[in-house]
Design an enzyme around this catalytic site. Structure first.
Site, mmCIF file in Angstrom:
data_model
loop_
_atom_site.group_PDB
_atom_site.id
_atom_site.type_symbol
_atom_site.label_atom_id
_atom_site.label_comp_id
_atom_site.label_asym_id
_atom_site.label_seq_id
_atom_site.Cartn_x
_atom_site.Cartn_y
_atom_site.Cartn_z
ATOM 1 N N TYR A 108 0.866 -1.196 0.000
ATOM 2 C CA TYR A 108 0.000 0.000 0.000
ATOM 3 C C TYR A 108 0.895 1.236 0.000
ATOM 4 O O TYR A 108 1.868 1.311 0.750
ATOM 5 C CB TYR A 108 -0.892 0.017 1.253
ATOM 6 C CG TYR A 108 -1.722 1.280 1.343
ATOM 7 C CD1 TYR A 108 -2.997 1.326 0.815
ATOM 8 C CD2 TYR A 108 -1.205 2.434 1.928
ATOM 9 C CE1 TYR A 108 -3.744 2.494 0.864
ATOM 10 C CE2 TYR A 108 -1.947 3.603 1.982
ATOM 11 C CZ TYR A 108 -3.215 3.625 1.452
ATOM 12 O OH TYR A 108 -3.953 4.783 1.494
ATOM 13 N N GLU A 196 -3.250 7.584 -4.402
ATOM 14 C CA GLU A 196 -3.149 6.292 -3.711
ATOM 15 C C GLU A 196 -2.884 5.173 -4.708
ATOM 16 O O GLU A 196 -3.554 5.083 -5.730
ATOM 17 C CB GLU A 196 -4.463 6.035 -2.963
ATOM 18 C CG GLU A 196 -4.455 4.762 -2.137
ATOM 19 C CD GLU A 196 -5.812 4.525 -1.473
ATOM 20 O OE1 GLU A 196 -5.899 4.595 -0.247
ATOM 21 O OE2 GLU A 196 -6.786 4.273 -2.211
#
Ligand code: ADP
Length: 385
Positions: A108, A196
């Site tokens: 992530y 992101e």
């Protein structure tokens, strides 16, 4: 302002960030053709303004172009419900067909604004591909957060520290440093509120790749990017929110029955709180802004009335820059135009308040006035029984 995954990936690619080969399709025939181009075996990804699509059936691996076409038929027009969409889901109008990548590891990575320190921050975790909120709750030690000094910017040694913390070594570590620094450039150049990559993957062939991408632009900076309005997919937005945008009204639909019209975001938040305190459920958040005109008030009123869930209206306005008689005229004009028979409570204070109240009293509308915020909230909740 949100954009789709494929648009975010196009931006990342222009900054040298590796992404899978892909094509956007608007029909199931295009899905089939794109799948053929990818060699048959590919990943079909529904494009909606929300994540969590994988578990909801919006991201699937297929092995033949016909299978891709069938999936396209199933997905187009369907409302995909994910934990991020709310129960009504979002309609699929575009599908990204991508090469199927052999994934070895998932991470992530994101850049966003930390409101507490007023700085950009880089968030990374070796637990990619999962809900980051879940990781944060269950094992916060697995999340690495780096606050970025706005004067120094993100330095290569900081990016390297993050890459190493993710367990990347050698050339993969250096590739990750470059990727992080490029992501930071995207954040600054494009005026983003969020960039992101989840998951960022290491492929079985040993390359880093952005397998999913989400970019949110900072609404306050949209005027600096002429291309942004053309990137909006209106099918993903609430119709009333689109109309509100045209009149520069901050409108957010909620799930209650009391339509609210307020000037100032702080007062709007307080109004929702006080309504709840008296047992009412707000149908929306609506900030008409400080210097709204009569037309703007009238449009705001019409937007509230277009919501079928609204059973009563609570207007809470402080007449500072805005005069109360102007507000009253706007309400009367809009309510007469749309023949509004719903109960209305108006709590006004400030400039020309007496004149405003007189206009409302003589309007013939089903309207009551409240002297204080609490009084007004109690009255509208009472009128709805
Ligand atoms: P969402 O977060 O909305 O569920 P993702 O784009 O993250 O959607 O996709 C879900 C999962 O599907 C990813 O975590 C990844 O494991 C897999 N995936 C996505 N795109 C590809 C691809 N092109 N090739 C192989 N696997 C993929």
């Amino acid at each position: 302002m949100n954009i789709h995954e494929y648009q975010a990936k196009e931006i990342l690619a222009t900054y040298g960030i590796p992404i899978p080969r892909g094509r956007v399709a608007l029909t199931s025939d295009q899905v089939e053709r794109a799948a053929k181009m990818m060699g048959g075996r590919c990943v079909v990804k529904a494009q909606i303004y929300a994540g969590g699509r994988g578990k909801a059936g919006g991201v699937k691996l297929v092995h033949h172009p016909e299978q891709a076409q069938e999936l396209g038929k199933e997905l187009f027009g369907k409302r995909l419900v994910t934990p991020q969409t709310g129960p009504e889901g979002l309609k699929v109008r575009r599908i990204l067909v991508e090469e199927a990548v052999e994934i070895a590891r998932e991470f992530y990575l994101s850049l966003t604004l930390d409101r507490e320190s007023s700085r950009y921050c880089l968030i990374a975790s070796a637990e990619g591909g999962m809900e980051i909120e879940e990781v944060a709750q269950k094992s916060p030690e697995k999340i690495h957060v780096l606050n970025i000094d706005p004067y120094m910017g993100l330095r290569p040694y900081q990016a390297r520290k993050i890459a190493l913390a993710l367990g990347l070594t050698g050339s993969l570590c250096e590739d990750c440093v470059e990727l992080i620094l490029n992501l930071y450039k995207v954040m600054l150049d494009k005026d983003c509120a969020l960039v992101e990559v989840n998951p960022l993957v290491v492929t079985k062939a040993g390359w880093l790749m952005a397998m999913d991408a989400k970019i949110t632009f900072d609404d306050n900076a949209i005027y600096r990017h002429r291309e942004y309005p053309d990137m909006v997919d209106y099918s993903q937005l609430d119709t009333l929110e689109i109309n509100a945008g045209k009149y520069d009204l901050a409108y957010i639909k909620l799930h209650g029955s009391i339509g609210c019209m307020v000037n100032g975001a702080g007062l709007a938040m307080a109004t929702l709180d006080v309504l709840k305190e008296y047992g009412g459920e707000p149908a929306n958040f609506l900030d008409v802004g400080g210097g709204a005109t009569r037309e703007k008030v009238a449009e705001a009123f019409k937007i509230i009335l277009q919501d079928p869930d609204v059973k009563g209206i609570f207007v809470n306005i402080f007449g500072g820059i805005m005069r109360c008689d102007v507000i009253a005229q706007g309400i009367i004009e809009a309510a007469s135009e749309v023949q509004c028979a719903l109960p209305i409570v108006v709590r006004m204070d400030g400039s020309q308040v007496e004149e405003g109240k007189r206009l409302l009293a003589e309007s013939g509308l089903n309207v009551q006035t409240g002297d204080t915020l609490g009084d007004g909230a109690e009255k509208i909740v009472g009128m709805l029984g």
